[in-house]
Design a protein around this motif. Structure first.
Motif, short mmCIF file in Angstrom:
data_model
loop_
_atom_site.label_atom_id
_atom_site.label_comp_id
_atom_site.label_asym_id
_atom_site.label_seq_id
_atom_site.Cartn_x
_atom_site.Cartn_y
_atom_site.Cartn_z
N GLU A 76 -19.64 9.12 -28.46
CA GLU A 76 -18.78 9.75 -27.46
C GLU A 76 -19.57 10.77 -26.63
N ALA A 77 -20.48 11.48 -27.29
CA ALA A 77 -21.31 12.44 -26.55
C ALA A 77 -22.23 11.71 -25.56
N LEU A 78 -22.77 10.57 -25.99
CA LEU A 78 -23.63 9.79 -25.10
C LEU A 78 -22.83 9.27 -23.90
N VAL A 79 -21.64 8.77 -24.15
CA VAL A 79 -20.80 8.30 -23.05
C VAL A 79 -20.54 9.44 -22.06
N GLY A 80 -20.27 10.63 -22.59
CA GLY A 80 -20.04 11.78 -21.72
C GLY A 80 -21.24 12.09 -20.84
N GLU A 81 -22.43 12.04 -21.42
CA GLU A 81 -23.65 12.32 -20.65
C GLU A 81 -23.93 11.22 -19.64
N MET A 82 -23.63 9.99 -20.02
CA MET A 82 -23.91 8.86 -19.13
C MET A 82 -22.94 8.79 -17.95
N THR A 83 -21.72 9.27 -18.13
CA THR A 83 -20.69 9.07 -17.11
C THR A 83 -20.44 10.30 -16.24
N ARG A 84 -20.97 11.44 -16.62
CA ARG A 84 -20.72 12.61 -15.77
C ARG A 84 -21.55 12.51 -14.49
N THR A 85 -21.04 13.11 -13.43
CA THR A 85 -21.70 13.04 -12.14
C THR A 85 -23.06 13.72 -12.21
N SER A 86 -24.09 13.02 -11.77
CA SER A 86 -25.45 13.57 -11.82
C SER A 86 -26.33 12.81 -10.85
N GLY A 87 -27.26 13.50 -10.25
CA GLY A 87 -28.23 12.84 -9.36
C GLY A 87 -29.48 12.42 -10.09
N ASP A 88 -29.56 12.66 -11.40
CA ASP A 88 -30.74 12.32 -12.18
C ASP A 88 -30.69 10.88 -12.66
N ARG A 89 -31.87 10.32 -12.87
CA ARG A 89 -31.95 9.11 -13.66
C ARG A 89 -31.76 9.52 -15.12
N ARG A 90 -31.04 8.69 -15.87
CA ARG A 90 -30.80 8.97 -17.28
C ARG A 90 -31.18 7.74 -18.10
N ILE A 91 -31.77 7.98 -19.27
CA ILE A 91 -32.18 6.86 -20.12
C ILE A 91 -31.82 7.14 -21.57
N TYR A 92 -31.29 6.12 -22.22
CA TYR A 92 -31.02 6.14 -23.66
C TYR A 92 -31.73 4.94 -24.26
N SER A 93 -32.45 5.16 -25.35
CA SER A 93 -33.23 4.09 -25.98
C SER A 93 -32.83 3.93 -27.43
N SER A 94 -32.41 2.73 -27.80
CA SER A 94 -32.18 2.41 -29.21
C SER A 94 -32.26 0.92 -29.42
N GLU A 95 -33.12 0.51 -30.33
CA GLU A 95 -33.24 -0.90 -30.66
C GLU A 95 -31.98 -1.47 -31.30
N PHE A 96 -31.11 -0.59 -31.82
CA PHE A 96 -29.89 -1.07 -32.44
C PHE A 96 -28.89 -1.62 -31.41
N LEU A 97 -29.10 -1.34 -30.14
CA LEU A 97 -28.26 -1.97 -29.12
C LEU A 97 -28.51 -3.48 -29.05
N SER A 98 -29.67 -3.92 -29.53
CA SER A 98 -29.93 -5.37 -29.52
C SER A 98 -29.07 -6.11 -30.54
#
Length: 382
Positions: A76-98
């Motif tokens: 939920e915290a990751l979703v919040g960071e990914m969806t809030r308005t921002s002009g930055d590029r954002r990256i999340y890395s996890s092999e478990f997404l595969s």
């Protein structure tokens, strides 16, 4: 001029692995470079080197001993960071997404939003992944011998089913297709590692994220070394005895969290045998890699690196899987036993209740010392 692989300045990037494709080294570089990334308009969204709990939650891959509420909170915290308005590029890395199946990918994209969402897949030859994934299974209380594992994943009609997640992760063309179906092939980037150039992976991500050269490549890479044949076999035999005693996966997961550091800190002797994948298995893995490369070329995704390398692993000249060592020397046995003792001590320390505050009836050592000093001073004054 920007690279054709460079994502837009407002992009949200998911690096999905899969496992054993340089993920630990990349995550380590991203973690170390946080300040430099931020200065260049890029944010790495893992609070630690690798926030695995978030990906494990959304893919339903929690393991024994994990706190479900904490994992859900991380997602939920990751979703919040990914969806809030921002002009930055954002990256999340996890092999478990595969590990995500179609429905879970749809949920990820739905919760994060499809706009400006990019997916990066890192690949290396399947023949190189086989021993690493086998070892990972042994570190999950696995009991299979390497030859049995190879036949389970490579035979067309295996006598024993492969590990359930293996082909979800490592049918690389299908993995890429699943994610491309939800974000579009034009927003999927495949990075094929170069075995001769360990800087290729960080340089590729510098290109993708629009970073200055050496922002990531200059960092000290953290990599997980492969276990030797003896280390794997001793751990496999330990697993068998652990299960025979009726001990469960929860205790094993907590034990291995401590023992793994002891295991990886050892420096093998120069003559210790490594695991060898036999010719038939390498040849079969090369065939699978060649087919995957053909489908990836036709898929419309962006590719950095050489797809032909996925099928170019040389045969080792070994016809059959070598037998595991039948015995180990006493020094090795002592090292293994010492690691068990250290892990047990850490487990006990983690479970011990915090010390109670000193009471009037049971003064703490500091209180006793203070009273003694007051008495000494009082005697001198008299």
């Amino acid at each position: 001029m920007s690279s054709p692989a460079e994502v837009p300045s407002s992009a949200r990037v998911l690096h999905i692995g899969p496992h054993k494709t340089g993920t630990t080294a990349l995550q380590s570089a991203l973690h170390q470079a946080r300040k430099d990334l931020a200065a260049q308009g890029v944010r790495y969204l893992s609070p630690t080197r690798h926030d695995a709990a978030a990906a494990r939650w959304i893919t339903g891959r929690l393991v024994a001993g994990m706190d479900r509420d904490a994992a859900r909170g991380r997602w939920e915290a990751l979703v919040g960071e990914m969806t809030r308005t921002s002009g930055d590029r954002r990256i999340y890395s996890s092999e478990f997404l595969s590990d995500a199946k179609d429905a879970q990918i749809a949920q990820v994209v739905d919760e994060l939003g499809a706009e400006d969402l990019w997916v990066v897949v890192t690949l290396r030859p399947l023949a190189k992944i086989l021993p690493s994934q086998y070892q990972q299974g042994i570190q999950r209380l696995g009991l299979r011998k390497y030859d049995d594992f190879l036949h389970s994943v490579l035979d067309e009609e295996p006598a024993v089913a492969p590990p359930p997640q293996f082909w979800v992760r490592h049918a690389h063309d299908e993995l890429t297709r699943r994610w491309a179906a939800h974000v579009g092939p034009e927003r999927v980037i495949v990075v094929v590692l170069d075995a001769a150039d360990h800087q290729f992976l960080p340089h590729a991500f510098e290109e993708i994220l629009g970073l200055r050269p050496e922002t990531l490549a200059s960092r000290e890479a953290k990599e997980n070394r492969s276990l030797t044949a003896a280390e794997v076999e001793v751990l496999r035999q330990f697993n068998a005895q652990f299960k025979a005693l009726g001990l469960g996966p929860d205790l094993y997961a907590r034990f291995l969290a401590h023992f793994r550091d002891h295991l990886k800190a050892r420096t093998p002797a120069s003559g210790e045998a490594r695991m060898i994948t036999p010719d038939w298995a390498v040849a079969r893995a090369n065939e699978i890699g060649r087919s995957a490369a053909e489908r990836l070329r036709a898929s419309g995704v962006t590719v950095l690196g050489d797809l032909d390398s996925l099928s170019g692993v040389a045969l080792p000249g070994v016809a059959e899987t070598p037998e595991a060592p039948a015995s180990v020397d006493t020094e090795f046995a002592g090292w293994f036993a010492a690691g068990l003792a250290a892990s047990a001590q850490q487990l006990l320390a983690a479970q011990a209740p915090p010390p109670a505050p000193p009471s009037e009836a049971e003064p703490g050592l500091r209180d006793v010392a203070r009273r003694g000093m007051r008495r000494l001073r009082g005697g001198r004054e008299r």
